[in-house]
Design an enzyme around this catalytic site. Structure first.
Site, PDB file in Angstrom:
ATOM      1  N   CYS A 207       3.477   1.508   2.427  1.00  0.00           N
ATOM      2  CA  CYS A 207       5.311   1.308   2.609  1.00  0.00           C
ATOM      3  C   CYS A 207       6.047   1.763   1.681  1.00  0.00           C
ATOM      4  CB  CYS A 207       4.358  -0.420   1.126  1.00  0.00           C
ATOM      5  SG  CYS A 207       3.712  -1.680   2.711  1.00  0.00           S
TER       6      CYS A 207
ATOM      7  N   ASP B 275      12.332  23.440 -31.837  1.00  0.00           N
ATOM      8  CA  ASP B 275      12.352  21.768 -32.586  1.00  0.00           C
ATOM      9  C   ASP B 275      13.915  21.626 -32.966  1.00  0.00           C
ATOM     10  OD1 ASP B 275      12.160  23.683 -34.993  1.00  0.00           O
ATOM     11  OD2 ASP B 275      12.362  22.417 -36.513  1.00  0.00           O
TER      12      ASP B 275
ATOM     13  N   CYS C  41       1.157  -1.311   0.526  1.00  0.00           N
ATOM     14  CA  CYS C  41      -0.100   0.206  -0.211  1.00  0.00           C
ATOM     15  C   CYS C  41       1.001   1.458   0.495  1.00  0.00           C
ATOM     16  CB  CYS C  41      -0.765   0.283   1.327  1.00  0.00           C
ATOM     17  SG  CYS C  41      -0.202   0.484   2.676  1.00  0.00           S
TER      18      CYS C  41
ATOM     19  N   ASP D 149       7.774  28.608 -31.233  1.00  0.00           N
ATOM     20  CA  ASP D 149       9.247  29.025 -32.736  1.00  0.00           C
ATOM     21  C   ASP D 149       8.180  28.565 -33.841  1.00  0.00           C
ATOM     22  OD1 ASP D 149      11.216  29.335 -34.131  1.00  0.00           O
ATOM     23  OD2 ASP D 149      11.515  27.224 -33.999  1.00  0.00           O
TER      24      ASP D 149
ATOM     25  N   ASP E 171      16.769  25.921 -29.928  1.00  0.00           N
ATOM     26  CA  ASP E 171      15.238  26.783 -28.938  1.00  0.00           C
ATOM     27  C   ASP E 171      15.734  25.620 -27.505  1.00  0.00           C
ATOM     28  OD1 ASP E 171      13.873  27.376 -31.182  1.00  0.00           O
ATOM     29  OD2 ASP E 171      13.044  25.668 -31.932  1.00  0.00           O
TER      30      ASP E 171
END
Length: 841
Positions: A14, A639, A11, A441, A643
């Protein structure tokens, strides 16, 4: 991040205990434990042995992930094996074995006593024998389910009670008290006290002790089965990875296991086969279905020089490829690793459940003890008081709290992966939906990143084919980026190019060559006007094209203008729709670009963005993001390598189109496709996951708040309501199953459906603009975009200059100052670059 497999957890208490124990180890900088996957992610300099020792000292087991599978596999098979559902079959066997003894136990204890079902003669009136058989059957069921007792009491001894502790205490208390009642009944029977015998007969809770264990096992099995379903998206992805590859060795095709393929090996893929590793096509053309990685069902054409990825399917042609990434370096393996890492991390909202879970089990045990004492003081029998205390123990459910967040994170992540949207961590999955500003961008994100021919305006008496033929012949020798657009258009139209002579690139952004004895020219307006006259109507058309963000290229033969071809980096088809969807979510959309303001605004208008920030140098994007963050939470979408700083600076960095490796490393979310529509889809998925977590936590808290008082018997004096421990155990099992099942609903979430987006007003803060000063410089000698860039870079390098907008067409530079800068300083800087400054206003 180093990952470990943790055993013995039952659980949230734990996982919280393990997390605390490992976090205390010297050298550990962060630790996150997932109850869902029984895994642990650890960062820092601590050794593996120290970490494992800390887990074991806390009362649990640990091993480095993959170590139990022998040598680490070079493909995805190890990961697939790691996700295999081993828990459900074990629980199923335990359940079947338990039922074999529970059914006769329930027949004797409940069937005979409540409904007078027939019993064998030797049992009919022998109450002691009936009690002994119940004791025997219950004892066997307890042995079958001994794991509850081992884990439960081990946790108790280590000072970290867990869900198994509650079950063990509840079932154990029922068994011990029933055993006491059996001995007391035996003594009464010896004394021929039949009234005493019957009263003790009603104090038997053997069936409760056995039923609690069996019902919790049912719940655990259902929970394990549902948990197994949360990784279905990943499992289906892994199954696509081929186990073998056909490699060319000395010209001979040899089939080898995927682990034997090395970087640089040449492999072949026939139609209908999956591509085994990442590579580059050396020979052949084909359509490749990349749906496994990107979620995009339309096949992508591949030819010589194109990249191919593992687990994608070759549909039509024969391909000969060179392996570039193998084993754990393939795109497929990286996707699997990303999702695995995300499952091993913890979302901020999970900390609420962790804090509660840490004190939940001790609090429940305390409430159970208080309940027994109060009912005994109130004058109730020991059996009644004990039943209420046991009900409290078995109805409370820390499991539901612990599973509320990780199951939703796992399903949300799996759904994202299925559609080519990779959330690197649980934090990124939770936080993406909270963004208020999205900075895009321009090149490669809003636009395709490749210039294309958009318009052709031939002069009178000249056809489009003739104009394109002249341009093709001239531009074939050029290395300018815009030339590629004309070459592509000519090839698409199957125009034949004639060979030119005396080709030269003329300073001032122009080209010249001799074709069939006549000189032809191509270039910008200023260059072509030095060769021929251009009428006002044509100039007006060129200006209109430029206003739309297009670059008009003029072409002439001798002293006659033959036409204009406009070239532009066109926006992707889905960009305006994606921008609109973001705006409908109440998100402020900003476009960042290094283009001049006029071109940028033209693209911005087509895309429909709220704000355009132009003339941004690659190293200036990070500063723009920093400024935008003052207004609200910012997601940066890019991309390229340039960037990466902005992606890191933003609250959420999103790499689109799989970008460059550097962009992917810097980003928090990776979109495998080059579709901008994946940005609103990622935000929707994040919001849906967070909503699901809130639902799970609500039901987990609500269930315990309602269930524990009912089990304790608070309503018994008023309404006569009391809860049998067996029903408490059933309710406990059901709660965890419901939480996991609710999370599985995310598998049907439509992340590309914009119809349910809330059209709320943006909550972007307005910030006071910094006081700035501007100066306009008049400059002679600028002839092209390169000149613009040189002057811009020179001016922006001066301390106190915030930005410079330069136009070679207007012969001006508008300088924005953050501090006072002398005119002489500006003038000297520009003239040192061989341009002439004629005035500063």
């Amino acid at each position: 991040m180093e990952q470990y497999t943790v055993t013995g957890m039952s659980c949230a208490a734990c996982s919280s205990r393990v997390e605390k124990a490992v976090s205390k180890v010297s050298g550990v900088t962060s630790c996150s434990v997932s109850l869902l996957t029984n895994s642990m992610g650890v960062e820092g300099t601590a050794s593996q042995s120290e970490i494992i020792a800390a887990v074991e000292a806390a009362g649990y087991g640990a091993s480095v992930k993959g170590s139990d599978a022998g040598a680490k596999s070079k493909g995805a098979s190890m990961n697939e094996d790691a996700l295999k559902d081993r828990e459900t079959p074990v629980m199923k066997r335990r359940l079947i074995a338990s039922l074999c003894f529970l059914i006769p136990l329930m027949y004797i204890s409940m069937g005979h006593m409540m409904w007078n079902w027939p019993l064998p003669g030797f049992l009919a009136d022998n109450h002691v024998a009936m009690g002994l058989i119940q004791l025997l059957f219950t004892g066997i069921i307890m042995v079958i389910n001994q794991k509850f007792f081992i884990n439960g009491f081990k946790g108790l001894l280590h000072g970290a009670p867990n869900m198994d502790t509650l079950v063990a205490l509840g079932s154990g208390a029922s068994f011990v008290y029933s055993t006491y009642a059996l001995f007391a009944m035996t003594d009464a029977q010896v004394k021929m006290d039949m009234e005493g015998v019957m009263s003790y007969m009603h104090e038997f809770y053997f069936e409760s002790a056995a039923m609690i264990l069996t019902l919790i096992t049912v719940g655990k099995m259902l929970e394990a089965h549902s948990k197994g379903k949360t990784t279905d998206a990943l499992k289906s992805l892994m199954k696509l990875a081929p186990k073998t590859a056909v490699v060319l060795k000395n010209g001979v095709e040899t089939e080898v296991s995927i682990g034997q393929v090395k970087k640089g090996d040449i492999f072949v893929v026939r139609p209908g086969e999956n591509i085994p590793v990442d590579g580059i096509v050396l020979e052949g053309t084909s359509a490749v279905n990349e749906a496994a990685l990107t979620g995009e069902s339309i096949p992508v054409d591949k030819a010589e020089g194109d990249k191919v990825s593992a687990a994608t399917m070759n549909q039509s042609g024969f391909l000969k490829c060179e392996a570039t990434r193998v084993g754990e370096d393939t795109t497929l393996s990286q996707i699997i690793q990303m999702v695995s890492d995300a499952a091993a991390t913890k979302a901020p909202i999970a900390k609420i459940a962790d804090r509660v879970s840490g004190i939940f089990v001790p609090a429940v045990i305390t409430i159970a003890v208080i309940t027994i004492i109060v009912w005994l003081i109130a004058g109730q029998s020991v059996g009644f008081a004990l039943a209420r205390g046991i009900s409290v123990l078995v109805i409370s459910c820390p499991c539901a709290l612990g599973l509320a967040t990780p199951v939703a994170i796992m399903v949300g992540n799996g759904m994202g992966a299925k559609n080519g949207i990779m959330f690197k961590t649980a934090v990124s999955l939770e936080e993406t939906g909270k963004m208020q500003i999205v900075a895009l961008d321009k090149t490669g994100t809003i636009t395709s990143g490749e210039p294309k021919v958009t318009d052709m305006i031939p002069a009178e008496g000249i056809s489009e084919e003739e104009l394109l033929g002249f341009a093709y012949a001239l531009e074939r020798k050029s290395e300018h980026p815009l030339a590629h657009a004309i070459l592509q258009e000519a090839e698409d139209r199957r125009i034949n190019a004639e060979e030119v002579e005396e080709f030269q690139a003329v300073p001032g952004n122009g080209l010249s060559a001799v074709l069939a004895g006549k000189t032809i020219y191509g270039g910008n307006k200023k260059f072509i006007q030095t060769k021929t006259s251009v009428d006002a109507g044509t100039l007006k058309k060129a200006e209109d094209l430029a206003a739309e963000g297009k670059t008009p290229l003029f072409f002439a033969k001798e002293d006659q203008l033959i036409g204009i071809i406009a070239v532009a980096d066109v926006i992707k088809e889905d960009s305006p729709k994606a921008v609109k969807e973001l705006q409908n979510m109440g998100i402020h959309v900003v476009m960042l670009t290094g283009d001049n303001e006029r071109t940028a605004k033209a693209i911005g208008r087509q895309a429909g963005v709220d704000e355009v920030i132009a003339d941004v140098l690659p190293d200036g994007k990070e500063a723009v993001i920093r400024k935008l963050k003052k207004k609200g939470k910012v997601a940066m979408v890019g991309d390229g390598i340039n960037d990466a700083p902005a992606l890191t600076r933003a609250d959420m960095g999103i790499a689109i189109g799989a970008g460059t490796d550097i962009a992917i490393d810097a980003a928090d979310v990776v979109l495998m496709k080059s579709c901008l529509s994946d940005v609103p889809a990622a935000i929707r998925m994040s919001k849906a996951t967070l909503r699901n977590i809130h639902e799970n936590l609500f039901w987990a808290f609500f269930y315990n708040v309602i269930g524990i008082p009912l089990a304790a018997g608070i309503w018994y004096p008023i309404f006569g309501w009391k809860l049998n421990p067996m029903f408490g155990a059933a309710a406990m099992s059901l709660s965890s199953f419901c939480v996991v099942t609710n999370a599985l609903r995310l598998n049907w979430f439509k992340m590309y459906d914009a119809s349910k987006d809330k059209k709320i007003k943006s909550k972007v803060k307005e910030i006071e603009e910094e006081k700035t000063m501007t100066k306009t410089m008049k400059i002679e000698g600028m002839m092209c975009g390169h000149c613009e860039a040189t002057v811009k870079k020179t001016l922006e390098a001066i301390e106190g200059v915030e930005a410079a907008e330069v136009s070679h067409e207007n012969g001006t530079a508008v300088v924005t100052l953050a501090a006072e800068v002398a005119d002489e300083v500006l003038k000297k800087a520009v003239e040192d670059k061989d341009y002439k400054v004629t005035g500063i206003e």
